[in-house]
Scaffold this motif. Structure first.
Motif, short mmCIF file in Angstrom:
data_model
loop_
_atom_site.label_atom_id
_atom_site.label_comp_id
_atom_site.label_asym_id
_atom_site.label_seq_id
_atom_site.Cartn_x
_atom_site.Cartn_y
_atom_site.Cartn_z
N ALA A 405 0.83 -1.21 0.00
CA ALA A 405 0.00 0.00 0.00
C ALA A 405 0.86 1.26 0.00
N GLN A 406 2.13 1.09 0.41
CA GLN A 406 3.02 2.27 0.45
C GLN A 406 3.84 2.43 -0.82
N GLU A 407 3.61 1.55 -1.81
CA GLU A 407 4.50 1.51 -2.97
C GLU A 407 4.64 2.87 -3.66
N GLU A 408 3.51 3.51 -3.95
CA GLU A 408 3.59 4.78 -4.67
C GLU A 408 4.34 5.84 -3.85
N ALA A 409 4.08 5.83 -2.55
CA ALA A 409 4.75 6.81 -1.68
C ALA A 409 6.26 6.57 -1.64
N VAL A 410 6.64 5.28 -1.65
CA VAL A 410 8.08 4.96 -1.67
C VAL A 410 8.70 5.43 -2.99
N HIS A 411 8.02 5.11 -4.11
CA HIS A 411 8.51 5.59 -5.41
C HIS A 411 8.72 7.10 -5.39
N GLU A 412 7.74 7.78 -4.82
CA GLU A 412 7.79 9.24 -4.83
C GLU A 412 9.04 9.77 -4.11
N VAL A 413 9.33 9.16 -2.96
CA VAL A 413 10.53 9.58 -2.22
C VAL A 413 11.78 9.31 -3.04
N VAL A 414 11.90 8.09 -3.56
CA VAL A 414 13.14 7.70 -4.26
C VAL A 414 13.29 8.50 -5.55
N HIS A 415 12.21 8.61 -6.32
CA HIS A 415 12.31 9.35 -7.57
C HIS A 415 12.50 10.85 -7.34
N GLY A 416 11.95 11.32 -6.24
CA GLY A 416 12.15 12.73 -5.90
C GLY A 416 13.61 13.05 -5.63
N VAL A 417 14.25 12.18 -4.84
CA VAL A 417 15.68 12.39 -4.57
C VAL A 417 16.48 12.27 -5.88
N THR A 418 16.12 11.28 -6.69
CA THR A 418 16.80 11.08 -7.98
C THR A 418 16.70 12.33 -8.83
N ALA A 419 15.50 12.88 -8.91
CA ALA A 419 15.30 14.06 -9.74
C ALA A 419 16.08 15.25 -9.20
N ARG A 420 16.11 15.41 -7.88
CA ARG A 420 16.86 16.54 -7.30
C ARG A 420 18.35 16.42 -7.63
N LEU A 421 18.83 15.19 -7.79
CA LEU A 421 20.25 14.99 -8.13
C LEU A 421 20.44 14.87 -9.65
N GLN A 422 19.46 15.35 -10.44
CA GLN A 422 19.55 15.28 -11.91
C GLN A 422 19.74 13.86 -12.42
N GLY A 423 19.10 12.91 -11.75
CA GLY A 423 19.25 11.53 -12.16
C GLY A 423 18.12 11.06 -13.06
N SER A 424 18.15 9.76 -13.36
CA SER A 424 17.12 9.15 -14.22
C SER A 424 16.30 8.17 -13.41
N ILE A 425 14.98 8.18 -13.63
CA ILE A 425 14.10 7.25 -12.93
C ILE A 425 14.02 5.89 -13.62
N SER A 426 14.65 5.78 -14.78
CA SER A 426 14.77 4.47 -15.41
C SER A 426 16.10 4.40 -16.15
N ALA A 427 17.08 3.84 -15.50
CA ALA A 427 18.43 3.84 -16.06
C ALA A 427 18.55 2.85 -17.19
N GLU A 428 18.03 1.63 -16.98
CA GLU A 428 18.22 0.62 -18.03
C GLU A 428 16.99 -0.20 -18.34
N HIS A 429 15.94 -0.14 -17.54
CA HIS A 429 14.78 -1.00 -17.78
C HIS A 429 13.76 -0.41 -18.73
N GLY A 430 13.84 0.89 -18.98
CA GLY A 430 12.88 1.51 -19.89
C GLY A 430 11.60 1.96 -19.18
N ILE A 431 10.60 2.31 -19.98
CA ILE A 431 9.36 2.88 -19.46
C ILE A 431 8.20 1.90 -19.58
N GLY A 432 7.98 1.37 -20.78
CA GLY A 432 6.89 0.42 -21.00
C GLY A 432 5.56 0.97 -20.54
#
Lengths: 475, 475
Positions: A405-432
């Motif tokens: 039930a927390q999955e989206e919230a966890v994604h949000e935290v991790v992707h938020g930090v990634t974005a703040r560091l100019q990173g990519s939310i999908s390095a090699e797996h793609g979007i699909g």
């Protein structure tokens, strides 16, 4: 009643290669992780580029959506049909010919259905290295890795699939065939069209064959496992190694304690912690030497010695044999399976600049622990490429459903930090279909607009993998 | 009367940076080889990405064609205005900032107007190598090499500009700015848009900044000059070297006798034939070692010994000092200038698969000599990339005008052989305005159609470098 395209397809490729029985189509209609159960109008298995072209033309005529599929090992739901039963799966699995191997030119041309493992073997038989290497290589196909720009374990030295691809043969959405199967290292005659199809996940064209770069095979590989003071020491050790052995560092994988603990908790016989004293962070790396007469081992040992003296490396072991190297790599490769056996997990495939890896681990870890007390972080991956598989397991004792039930919230935290560091939310797996929400949230709107303009320019009827990669409302 | 866009541009970038006086614009309006004398409505020199964006927007409003220009060192007329006086040249020459250098991440971000030489120096100051190296590096700019996907002398080991480019900042034809200045090694979040702008010769976007890969610097370079039995022996020697020293072969240049003769006929002090006995074919190569502790020199000498025993190499010299290496390279680098001093020449920039280089030289040479008796063939270039600068000088005593009259016929023979061997009629120089006829003749029509579709999707008003690269009637 049978859709009129079915007999048309059967007449093009032979009735044996048009599957409609759910028992026969099942392995093509649901993705490998079983996140996207689907159904297909038919699964078509053409045996040649000409047959692919005819199938595409027939489907275009009927305005039927086509989902191209290789080994069905994708992780983001990009190569399986939706559950409408209106999409046709075009499997390349019968197109496995080796068209050409040229060791002198260091190139080879393979059809899309060859597996990555077969590609490695074809190269090896010619005394060459095809360096793409990933966990799914026994099933993943050449067409699939091109369409997804697959990465894997040797990107640090040899690059992604994009970097390994010299030429492509591609069937376009109207059934015409773009012949760009060049082996040329230099060709500045206009836009480099193959780049459009690499990594576009089947939305612009169907790759039927590819020409790849080959390399001199490694003559000696030095494999080592080192315990680190902290993640900063991983980046430092990589820099030290590069300083002394140059570009010979072929793989450089970070492994966090939680990842190793899960592996050891679900160990297969022979698996054990390579070092006596447990520590939080480890790296596993390969230094490979293509010269038959030079030996990098003493240099690697000297680097490890210097890093230990500096307190960055706490302990280390250099594999004394190919078997020991294999055992060390087995620990790394067992991480995803161990995590699966360990229960529910939330997964990320992020990248940042290599120099920002320590900051990412520090910041994302602190943010997750603050918001989700007790959450367990399984962090491992290709730190030499700035790419971490940064996954989470439930806190001890938390029911799976609560964690999910927390999955989206966890994604949000991790992707938020990634974005703040100019990173990519999908390095090699793609979007699909899996990561479209994150794509919409983190990609520059102008970039999304350009992507949609290109999609419309190449596939105006939107019949190639519609709704994958580009969110449906963007087309 | 002054065009109303002139004061608009002056208000955007300052009157000092909008040039209209022909004396001031001359260096921007004619190409380096003086094949395309042009005239501009104005030359605009914005100082920032924001100013570039505003200039582009203003010109878009007035439907004025924009020709982006870096160092004006291109060879195909792609970056200078036509002679209509209606086009605006947008020079990036004021944008020379170094935005970021990260040795730990092996990347740097530079603005478009930095020269390649400056880029090399910035990298070296950080203890890193920026490996792009070409004759015009003192003037050629970062934006220019990205827009043309420049090659040069170290492609064999490090790749073309495309391979060196991690991220771009690009102003689009409507004046919006695509921010894709990533340093990430892995990023599979949709189509790789930067690939569109690399090598598209300013027809899709104006590159204002780029992030490049950096490498470990070479610690030792072994430079050798070898006399060969024939061109086949060049390919053989490259294979032998690769077998023994792996990917350390950094440059591998073929030099035909006529090329060296012209150099020696127009020698600067100190230039001499490095070997005692003249022969028809020679190679100059570098093997560079990035490890501080390994030395490839003995291995290179052993390879040369083996090749001499096999009769493939007739004689060889390994540079005993950096100065001697420099002298050997000076011979190679003097070839274009010597050819210019030698009189009229007809030039080609072709590539074929490395393994087909001997066949190309044999077939093209025979065809030329049969049709143009006495024609002199100046053959040299990056044989390790399959790329030859395959030029012709007039037969002894033929008046220049007579030779020039045969230019199209000579192109036809050379490009015909190239096409039959699946080669490229422009390996590294691009298309511009010079090679559009050859492009139309040798490119698959479907490829040309896709290029035009992409051009229309990104630059629907056709104001970015119109009529360059894509032939005018294709848009």
């Amino acid at each position: 009643m049978q859709h009129p395209v079915i007999p048309a397809l059967a007449s093009l490729v032979g009735p044996a290669y048009v599957l409609t029985d759910p028992a026969a189509t099942a392995r093509y209609t649901t993705d490998w992780r079983r996140n996207f159960p689907g159904a297909a109008l038919a699964v078509v298995r053409p045996g040649s580029t000409e047959e692919v072209a005819r199938v595409v033309a027939a489907c275009a005529e009927h305005r039927i959506a086509l989902v191209a599929q290789g080994g069905n090992t994708g992780l983001v739901g990009g190569s399986t049909p939706d559950d409408s039963g209106t999409e046709v799966v075009l499997s390349l699995d019968r197109m496995t010919a080796v068209r050409r191997v040229d060791p002198l030119d260091n190139s080879m041309t393979l059809e899309a259905g060859c597996t990555v493992l077969a590609a490695q073997e074809v190269a090896a038989a010619a005394g060459r290295l095809f360096p793409l290497s990933l966990a799914s290589e026994g099933s993943a196909t050449v067409g699939g890795v091109v369409s997804t720009n697959a990465g894997g374990e040797q990107v640090l030295r040899y690059g992604n699939t994009r970097d390994l691809t010299l030429g492509l043969e591609v069937v376009l959405p109207d059934g015409r065939v773009l012949q760009a199967l060049t082996a040329l290292r230099k060709d500045n005659t206009g836009y480099d069209l193959k780049q459009l199809f690499i990594g576009s996940e089947g939305t612009l064209g169907i790759v039927t064959a590819a020409t790849f770069k080959l390399f001199a095979p490694p003559r000696k590989v030095v494999t080592a496992w080192a315990a680190l003071r902290d993640p900063q020491a991983a980046v430092g050790l990589l820099a030290r190694l590069t300083e002394v052995v140059g570009e010979r560092v072929t793989a450089f994988e970070l492994i966090g304690r939680e990842a190793l603990s899960q592996v050891l908790a679900h160990a297969t016989p022979g698996m054990r912690d390579p070092l006596a004293t447990p520590c939080d962070w480890m790296v596993l790396f390969d230094v490979s030497e293509t010269s038959a007469v030079l030996d990098p081992a003493p240099a690697v040992e000297a680097v490890l010695g210097d890093a230990m003296e500096a307190g960055e490396v706490l302990d280390a072991v250099v594999a004394a044999s190919g078997r020991q190297a294999h055992e060390l790599w087995a620990l790394r490769e067992h991480v995803p399976e161990a995590q699966r056996l360990h229960g529910a997990s939330i997964k990320h495939d992020i990248s940042v600049a290599v120099s920002r890896i320590p900051e990412f681990i520090e910041t994302a870890g602190a943010a997750l622990r603050a918001r989700f007390p007790g959450i367990r972080i399984v962090c491992f991956g290709h730190v030499g490429d700035g790419n971490l598989h940064y996954n989470q397991s439930a806190p001890e004792g938390m029911p799976e459903a609560d964690f999910r039930a927390q999955e989206e919230a966890v994604h949000e935290v991790v992707h938020g930090v990634t974005a703040r560091l100019q990173g990519s939310i999908s390095a090699e797996h793609g979007i699909g279909r899996l990561k479209q929400a994150a794509l919409l949230q983190h990609k520059q709107p102008l970039a999304l607009e350009l992507m949609a303009r290109i999609k419309r320019a190449i596939d105006p009827a939107n019949t190639f993998n519609p709704g994958r990669l580009l969110p449906p409302d963007l087309h």
